[in-house]
Design a protein around this motif. Sequence first.
Motif, short mmCIF file in Angstrom:
data_model
loop_
_atom_site.label_atom_id
_atom_site.label_comp_id
_atom_site.label_asym_id
_atom_site.label_seq_id
_atom_site.Cartn_x
_atom_site.Cartn_y
_atom_site.Cartn_z
N LEU A 1 0.84 -1.21 0.00
CA LEU A 1 0.00 0.00 0.00
C LEU A 1 0.87 1.26 0.00
O LEU A 1 0.60 2.21 -0.73
N LYS B 1 2.40 1.81 -3.36
CA LYS B 1 1.43 1.87 -4.45
C LYS B 1 1.62 0.73 -5.45
O LYS B 1 1.65 0.94 -6.68
N ARG C 1 1.21 -2.23 -7.95
CA ARG C 1 0.17 -2.57 -8.92
C ARG C 1 -0.39 -3.95 -8.63
O ARG C 1 -1.57 -4.20 -8.85
N LEU D 1 -7.73 -5.31 1.61
CA LEU D 1 -7.20 -4.98 0.29
C LEU D 1 -8.29 -4.37 -0.60
O LEU D 1 -8.06 -3.38 -1.30
N ASN E 1 -9.00 -0.91 0.19
CA ASN E 1 -7.92 -0.01 -0.19
C ASN E 1 -7.67 0.03 -1.70
O ASN E 1 -6.58 0.44 -2.14
N GLY E 2 -8.67 -0.38 -2.48
CA GLY E 2 -8.57 -0.18 -3.91
C GLY E 2 -8.01 -1.32 -4.73
O GLY E 2 -7.49 -1.10 -5.83
N TYR E 3 -8.11 -2.55 -4.22
CA TYR E 3 -7.59 -3.71 -4.95
C TYR E 3 -8.71 -4.70 -5.26
O TYR E 3 -9.63 -4.89 -4.44
N ARG F 1 -4.93 -6.98 -7.29
CA ARG F 1 -4.66 -6.14 -8.46
C ARG F 1 -5.20 -4.74 -8.18
O ARG F 1 -6.39 -4.57 -7.89
N HIS F 2 -4.35 -3.73 -8.29
CA HIS F 2 -4.78 -2.38 -7.98
C HIS F 2 -5.74 -1.85 -9.03
O HIS F 2 -5.45 -1.88 -10.22
N THR F 3 -6.88 -1.37 -8.57
CA THR F 3 -7.87 -0.76 -9.48
C THR F 3 -8.13 0.70 -9.11
O THR F 3 -8.63 1.46 -9.93
N GLY F 4 -7.81 1.06 -7.86
CA GLY F 4 -8.09 2.41 -7.39
C GLY F 4 -9.52 2.60 -6.91
O GLY F 4 -9.87 3.68 -6.44
N HIS G 1 -11.93 2.01 -4.20
CA HIS G 1 -12.02 1.64 -2.78
C HIS G 1 -13.46 1.20 -2.48
O HIS G 1 -14.40 1.98 -2.69
#
Length: 286
Positions: A166, A169, A171, A226, A229-231, A253-256, A258
């Motif tokens: 986190l 940042k 990905r 997770l 927090n945008g994943y 996988r980060h998507t942004g 939340h």
Amino acid sequence: MSKVAKAVKAEAEVLNELRPGQSVELLKELHILTREGRLNQDSRRKLKQVYHLFQFIDKLLRELPDDGAQATLADHGAGKSYLGFIIYDLFFRERGGGHVYGIETRAELVERSRDLAKRLGFDRMSFLNLTVAESASAAALPARIDVVTALHACDTATDDAIAFGLAKKARFMVLVPCCQAEIAACLRQTKALALSRTPLAELWRHPLHTREIGSQLTNVLRCLYLEANGYQVTVTELVGWEHSMKNELIIARHTGRHKASAAARLRELLAQFGLESLMETRFRVP
């Protein structure tokens, strides 16, 4: 069959189990292969596990710009760095950029990995003698890491790897948790009160069940954290249960995006199990 024929057959069988382009010399240095180039049953199981995890990581790396040519990867709780070395050998070695960081608390293993990387000419590998928690603010690491891995990082080290991801940042995060003891200990402390409050506490009344429920609950909370927090989170098996009991693979996988619903469920579960104190430590969400 002659000794020569047997040796040729044994070598062919070993090579058939290796991935294309895999350095035999590296596997010998890691003691996955014997000096004669043989695989014993324990090494075969270990190699199968690491290869299977690499398949997931390889696909994620290739989603990054330029097919992952400049990717950065941090491997937490690296140990002897089997995973980091094999990822470098199979993915990074032939590329012109990118970097693998191995993070490990045992100084002798860090020095051994540094020596091995130097001997093999793996120039874009760094090994840091740090805890996972310390690594988040270490100057030796870049401000952003693309992929965070933690293979069997014990107990709260997996939570520290998530916190690191986190902060950096990341990905992608690829986690195989191990020895989730913290929440089981919390459940034991509040067991008497929970039994008087809710019949659900029967699920962890017996010590064996406390350990198993604690392990399961830990990973459920991690997944919700997770997502909050945008994943986007996927949970699957790493390999068959016959190879390892520590077998749960979490891919984030980060998507942004939340998820407020995940944060709400996380808070509800912590309250239900009497774990509210963790809202201020491990699982702090808006």
